[in-house]
Design a protein around this motif. Structure first.
Motif, PDB file in Angstrom:
ATOM      1  N   ASP A 299      22.137  -3.909  43.258  1.00 58.57           N
ATOM      2  CA  ASP A 299      21.338  -3.441  41.885  1.00 58.57           C
ATOM      3  C   ASP A 299      22.179  -3.003  40.933  1.00 58.57           C
ATOM      4  OD1 ASP A 299      22.250  -1.061  42.910  1.00 58.57           O
ATOM      5  OD2 ASP A 299      20.273  -0.328  43.380  1.00 58.57           O
ATOM      6  N   GLU A 300      23.279  -3.089  40.814  1.00 61.09           N
ATOM      7  CA  GLU A 300      24.435  -2.712  39.719  1.00 61.09           C
ATOM      8  C   GLU A 300      24.869  -4.009  39.272  1.00 61.09           C
ATOM      9  OE1 GLU A 300      25.227  -3.265  43.095  1.00 61.09           O
ATOM     10  OE2 GLU A 300      26.178  -1.231  43.304  1.00 61.09           O
ATOM     11  N   ASN A 301      25.471  -3.695  37.884  1.00 62.36           N
ATOM     12  CA  ASN A 301      25.834  -4.903  37.122  1.00 62.36           C
ATOM     13  C   ASN A 301      26.837  -5.740  37.681  1.00 62.36           C
ATOM     14  OD1 ASN A 301      23.833  -4.781  35.121  1.00 62.36           O
ATOM     15  ND2 ASN A 301      24.955  -3.493  33.795  1.00 62.36           N
ATOM     16  N   HIS A 302      27.807  -5.077  38.306  1.00 57.05           N
ATOM     17  CA  HIS A 302      29.243  -5.685  38.621  1.00 57.05           C
ATOM     18  C   HIS A 302      29.514  -5.022  40.070  1.00 57.05           C
ATOM     19  CE1 HIS A 302      29.427  -7.028  34.710  1.00 57.05           C
ATOM     20  NE2 HIS A 302      29.490  -5.852  34.022  1.00 57.05           N
ATOM     21  N   LEU A 303      29.502  -5.864  40.972  1.00 61.81           N
ATOM     22  CA  LEU A 303      29.822  -5.747  42.390  1.00 61.81           C
ATOM     23  C   LEU A 303      30.978  -6.478  42.936  1.00 61.81           C
ATOM     24  CD1 LEU A 303      28.951  -4.592  45.180  1.00 61.81           C
ATOM     25  CD2 LEU A 303      27.823  -6.658  45.798  1.00 61.81           C
ATOM     26  N   GLY A 304      31.924  -5.734  43.580  1.00 61.90           N
ATOM     27  CA  GLY A 304      33.168  -6.366  44.065  1.00 61.90           C
ATOM     28  C   GLY A 304      33.107  -6.364  45.442  1.00 61.90           C
TER      29      GLY A 304
ATOM     30  N   LEU B 188      33.766 -21.360  32.448  1.00 62.80           N
ATOM     31  CA  LEU B 188      32.571 -20.452  32.080  1.00 62.80           C
ATOM     32  C   LEU B 188      31.625 -20.946  31.133  1.00 62.80           C
ATOM     33  CD1 LEU B 188      34.426 -17.133  31.852  1.00 62.80           C
ATOM     34  CD2 LEU B 188      32.438 -17.742  33.355  1.00 62.80           C
ATOM     35  N   CYS B 189      32.269 -21.769  30.405  1.00 64.77           N
ATOM     36  CA  CYS B 189      31.144 -22.436  29.063  1.00 64.77           C
ATOM     37  C   CYS B 189      30.191 -23.143  29.906  1.00 64.77           C
ATOM     38  CB  CYS B 189      31.973 -23.016  28.161  1.00 64.77           C
ATOM     39  SG  CYS B 189      30.896 -23.645  26.827  1.00 64.77           S
ATOM     40  N   ARG B 190      30.661 -23.917  30.737  1.00 60.85           N
ATOM     41  CA  ARG B 190      29.785 -25.183  31.596  1.00 60.85           C
ATOM     42  C   ARG B 190      28.543 -24.195  32.214  1.00 60.85           C
ATOM     43  NH1 ARG B 190      32.612 -28.870  35.440  1.00 60.85           N
ATOM     44  NH2 ARG B 190      33.079 -27.008  36.499  1.00 60.85           N
ATOM     45  N   ILE B 191      29.193 -23.117  32.974  1.00 63.23           N
ATOM     46  CA  ILE B 191      28.239 -22.281  33.433  1.00 63.23           C
ATOM     47  C   ILE B 191      27.074 -21.457  32.841  1.00 63.23           C
ATOM     48  CG2 ILE B 191      28.000 -19.828  35.060  1.00 63.23           C
ATOM     49  CD1 ILE B 191      30.730 -20.875  36.048  1.00 63.23           C
ATOM     50  N   LEU B 192      27.708 -20.925  31.565  1.00 62.12           N
ATOM     51  CA  LEU B 192      26.696 -20.282  30.687  1.00 62.12           C
ATOM     52  C   LEU B 192      25.538 -21.069  30.110  1.00 62.12           C
ATOM     53  CD1 LEU B 192      29.333 -17.680  29.514  1.00 62.12           C
ATOM     54  CD2 LEU B 192      27.680 -17.397  31.242  1.00 62.12           C
ATOM     55  N   LEU B 193      25.909 -22.296  29.980  1.00 63.72           N
ATOM     56  CA  LEU B 193      25.058 -23.284  29.332  1.00 63.72           C
ATOM     57  C   LEU B 193      23.570 -23.066  29.927  1.00 63.72           C
ATOM     58  CD1 LEU B 193      26.796 -26.623  28.313  1.00 63.72           C
ATOM     59  CD2 LEU B 193      25.727 -24.775  27.021  1.00 63.72           C
ATOM     60  N   ASN B 194      23.499 -22.919  31.282  1.00 60.54           N
ATOM     61  CA  ASN B 194      22.248 -22.901  32.175  1.00 60.54           C
ATOM     62  C   ASN B 194      21.796 -21.428  32.044  1.00 60.54           C
ATOM     63  OD1 ASN B 194      21.822 -25.840  32.508  1.00 60.54           O
ATOM     64  ND2 ASN B 194      23.830 -25.326  33.397  1.00 60.54           N
ATOM     65  N   LYS B 195      22.473 -20.480  31.498  1.00 61.02           N
ATOM     66  CA  LYS B 195      21.965 -19.073  31.581  1.00 61.02           C
ATOM     67  C   LYS B 195      21.698 -18.667  32.803  1.00 61.02           C
ATOM     68  CE  LYS B 195      19.880 -19.222  26.905  1.00 61.02           C
ATOM     69  NZ  LYS B 195      18.558 -19.014  26.059  1.00 61.02           N
TER      70      LYS B 195
ATOM     71  N   ILE C  76      33.148 -11.907  27.750  1.00 56.55           N
ATOM     72  CA  ILE C  76      32.266 -12.934  27.726  1.00 56.55           C
ATOM     73  C   ILE C  76      31.050 -12.449  28.514  1.00 56.55           C
ATOM     74  CG2 ILE C  76      31.753 -15.204  28.293  1.00 56.55           C
ATOM     75  CD1 ILE C  76      34.560 -15.797  27.844  1.00 56.55           C
ATOM     76  N   ILE C  77      31.118 -11.819  29.865  1.00 58.76           N
ATOM     77  CA  ILE C  77      30.511 -11.394  30.878  1.00 58.76           C
ATOM     78  C   ILE C  77      29.564 -10.450  30.171  1.00 58.76           C
ATOM     79  CG2 ILE C  77      29.964 -10.152  32.831  1.00 58.76           C
ATOM     80  CD1 ILE C  77      32.252 -11.961  34.078  1.00 58.76           C
ATOM     81  N   ASP C  78      30.211  -9.335  29.515  1.00 55.61           N
ATOM     82  CA  ASP C  78      29.368  -8.339  28.882  1.00 55.61           C
ATOM     83  C   ASP C  78      28.468  -8.727  27.595  1.00 55.61           C
ATOM     84  OD1 ASP C  78      30.217  -6.545  30.868  1.00 55.61           O
ATOM     85  OD2 ASP C  78      32.049  -5.671  29.545  1.00 55.61           O
ATOM     86  N   LYS C  79      29.056  -9.784  26.942  1.00 58.56           N
ATOM     87  CA  LYS C  79      28.365 -10.184  25.877  1.00 58.56           C
ATOM     88  C   LYS C  79      27.142 -10.831  26.243  1.00 58.56           C
ATOM     89  CE  LYS C  79      28.632 -12.915  21.625  1.00 58.56           C
ATOM     90  NZ  LYS C  79      29.588 -13.451  20.969  1.00 58.56           N
TER      91      LYS C  79
ATOM     92  N   LYS D  17      25.526 -10.184  29.161  1.00 58.91           N
ATOM     93  CA  LYS D  17      24.784  -9.502  29.825  1.00 58.91           C
ATOM     94  C   LYS D  17      24.432 -10.009  31.475  1.00 58.91           C
ATOM     95  CE  LYS D  17      22.669  -7.072  26.138  1.00 58.91           C
ATOM     96  NZ  LYS D  17      21.498  -6.533  25.325  1.00 58.91           N
ATOM     97  N   LEU D  18      25.632 -10.419  31.724  1.00 55.73           N
ATOM     98  CA  LEU D  18      25.519 -11.060  33.080  1.00 55.73           C
ATOM     99  C   LEU D  18      25.883 -10.112  34.260  1.00 55.73           C
ATOM    100  CD1 LEU D  18      27.078 -14.354  33.068  1.00 55.73           C
ATOM    101  CD2 LEU D  18      24.990 -14.071  34.037  1.00 55.73           C
ATOM    102  N   ARG D  19      25.127 -10.454  35.350  1.00 53.32           N
ATOM    103  CA  ARG D  19      25.447  -9.477  36.567  1.00 53.32           C
ATOM    104  C   ARG D  19      26.410 -10.443  37.320  1.00 53.32           C
ATOM    105  NH1 ARG D  19      19.750  -9.243  39.629  1.00 53.32           N
ATOM    106  NH2 ARG D  19      19.477 -11.176  38.418  1.00 53.32           N
ATOM    107  N   THR D  20      27.525  -9.782  38.052  1.00 54.99           N
ATOM    108  CA  THR D  20      28.400 -10.624  38.509  1.00 54.99           C
ATOM    109  C   THR D  20      28.740 -10.065  39.878  1.00 54.99           C
ATOM    110  OG1 THR D  20      30.319  -9.265  37.741  1.00 54.99           O
ATOM    111  CG2 THR D  20      29.627 -10.897  36.308  1.00 54.99           C
TER     112      THR D  20
END
Length: 344
Positions: free
Chosen positions: A23-28, A139-146, A174-177, A179-182
C-alpha cells in the motif's frame, strides 16, 4: 489503493511461495540471483501463470485460481520495465515507443518524446543510442498507457557504473512526476535503499515480512536479511557458564546475555574499533591476522587458528590502523552492535 499477491508456482527445480501486500508508493524486493524476484514480477504482470492463489490490484482481481480468473497481460494496466528494455532492434526509437500504444495507434507522441528527452534521437535505432537513452525509450513506451503500477526488473544492471546513478535519479524523477507506484526488484542493497519506502526480502522462492527500509537495514532478524544488507561475519553461539556466550566459528567469548533462541551471531565488519588497550566494551586481542588494503580503508582478516575457525573481518580507516603500536592491538565492539538472527 493496494496490491495483494498471494501465489504459489512449482517449477522443475524451484518452488515459488509469495505472500505480500503493498500500500506504499515504492516497494523493493531484495534477494540474491535466482531467489524468485523476477518470477514474482512476471506473475503479477501475467507473463507467467501461478499454479494457485490470487493477485488483486486496487480491488480488481487479476488472477484467482479458485474463481478461474486470469486477466490477460495487455488488460492488466501494469507497466513492466525489463532488464534488457525489450526494444526491437529493427525499429527506431519513435517506432518502438509507438508499439506500446494500445488504443489510438495514430496518436502524436512528440510531446511525450520531448518530455522524456528522446525526441532528438527519435529516428535512431537501439544500437545507436546509449543505455540511459534505451531506458528512457522503454519507459516512454510504458507511460503512454498510464499504468496503475510499474514493475522494475533490475532496471540498472545493464548500465555502466559511471552512469548508473545519474540514470537512476532520472528514472525516479520520471516516476515521481508521473505519481507511479513501483515495485523494484534488485540484488543491490544501495539501489533498493535509495528508491524504496519498504523492503521485502526473498530467498529460495519464499518472501519474508515486509519492513520499513530503515528498520530493514538496522534490525535484521534472519540470516537472509543480514546477508542482504551486507553483513559477512556469522557465527554459531553457545552459552557460557557465566551467562554470556561463546562464538564457536571464531573462538571468541562475548559479554552479553544473548537471545539464545536465535542461534546465530551476526556482526557488521565496520562495527569494530581498534586500540592498543581493551575498552569497556567487548574486546579481544588480534594475535593472528592479515591485512587487505582497499582504496580508502583496510580490512583486517582475523583468525586465531585456520584449522579450527573461520575468518572474522574488521573494516576500518587506514589512519586508525597505521597510528597504532602494532605490538598489541585489540578489537572492540559495543554490545548494541552484536546482532542475533534466526537461521533462515
Amino acid at each position: 489503493m493496494m496490491l495483494i499477491c498471494k501465489i504459489k508456482k512449482e517449477f522443475k527445480n524451484f518452488s515459488l511461495d509469495v505472500d505480500f501486500s503493498m500500500d506504499e508508493n515504492h516497494l523493493g524486493f531484495l534477494g540474491p540471483s535466482g531467489s524468485g524476484k523476477s518470477v514474482t514480477l512476471k506473475c503479477i504482470a501475467g507473463l507467467i501463470n501461478p499454479d494457485s492463489g490470487q493477485i488483486i490490484l486496487d480491488d480488481k482481481i487479476l488472477f484467482d485460481s479458485s474463481k478461474n480468473i486470469n486477466i490477460r497481460p495487455q488488460d492488466r494496466k501494469i507497466g513492466y520495465l525489463f532488464q534488457d528494455y525489450a526494444l526491437f532492434p529493427n525499429f527506431t526509437v519513435e517506432e518502438n515507443v509507438r508499439l506500446g500504444l494500445r488504443f489510438d495507434k495514430n496518436l502524436d507522441v512528440s510531446d511525450r518524446l520531448k518530455e522524456m528527452h528522446i525526441y532528438h534521437i527519435k529516428n535512431k535505432y537501439p544500437n545507436e543510442i546509449s543505455g540511459g537513452e534505451k531506458q528512457r525509450t522503454a519507459l516512454c513506451r510504458i507511460l503512454l498507457n498510464k499504468p496503475d503500477i510499474l514493475l522494475l526488473d533490475e532496471p540498472f544492471s545493464a548500465l555502466d557504473a559511471y552512469i548508473k546513478h545519474s540514470v537512476e535519479e532520472e528514472v525516479m524523477r520520471i516516476i515521481d512526476k508521473s505519481k507511479l507506484r513501483t515495485i523494484l526488484v534488485s540484488h543491490n542493497k544501495d539501489e533498493v535503499y535509495r528508491m524504496c519506502d519498504s523492503i521485502i526480502s526473498i530467498a529460495n522462492g519464499k518472501t519474508y515480512i515486509k519492513k520499513e527500509k530503515n528498520d530493514f537495514f538496522k534490525n535484521p532478524k534472519t540470516l537472509t536479511e543480514a546477508k542482504l544488507i551486507g553483513i559477512r561475519n556469522f557465527s554459531s553461539i553457545e552459552p557460557t557458564t557465566n551467562g554470556n556466550f561463546h562464538a564457536t566459528n571464531w573462538g571468541i567469548d562475548f559479554n552479553k546475555r544473548g537471545d539464545f533462541d536465535k542461534k546465530i551471531l551476526a556482526i557488521s565488519d565496520n562495527a569494530f574499533t581498534i586500540s592498543n588497550y581493551p575498552t569497556d566494551s567487548n574486546s579481544f586481542i588480534l594475535d593472528n591476522y592479515s591485512i587487505l588494503e582497499n582504496i580508502d580503508s583496510l580490512t583486517i582478516v582475523f583468525n586465531k587458528d585456520r584449522e579450527k575457525f573461520t575468518d572474522l573481518r574488521i573494516k576500518l580507516a587506514k589512519d586508525d590502523y597505521y597510528k597504532l603500536d602494532k605490538n598489541k592491538i585489540y578489537a572492540n565492539i559495543d554490545q548494541k552492535d552484536l546482532i542475533f538472527v534466526e537461521d533462515r
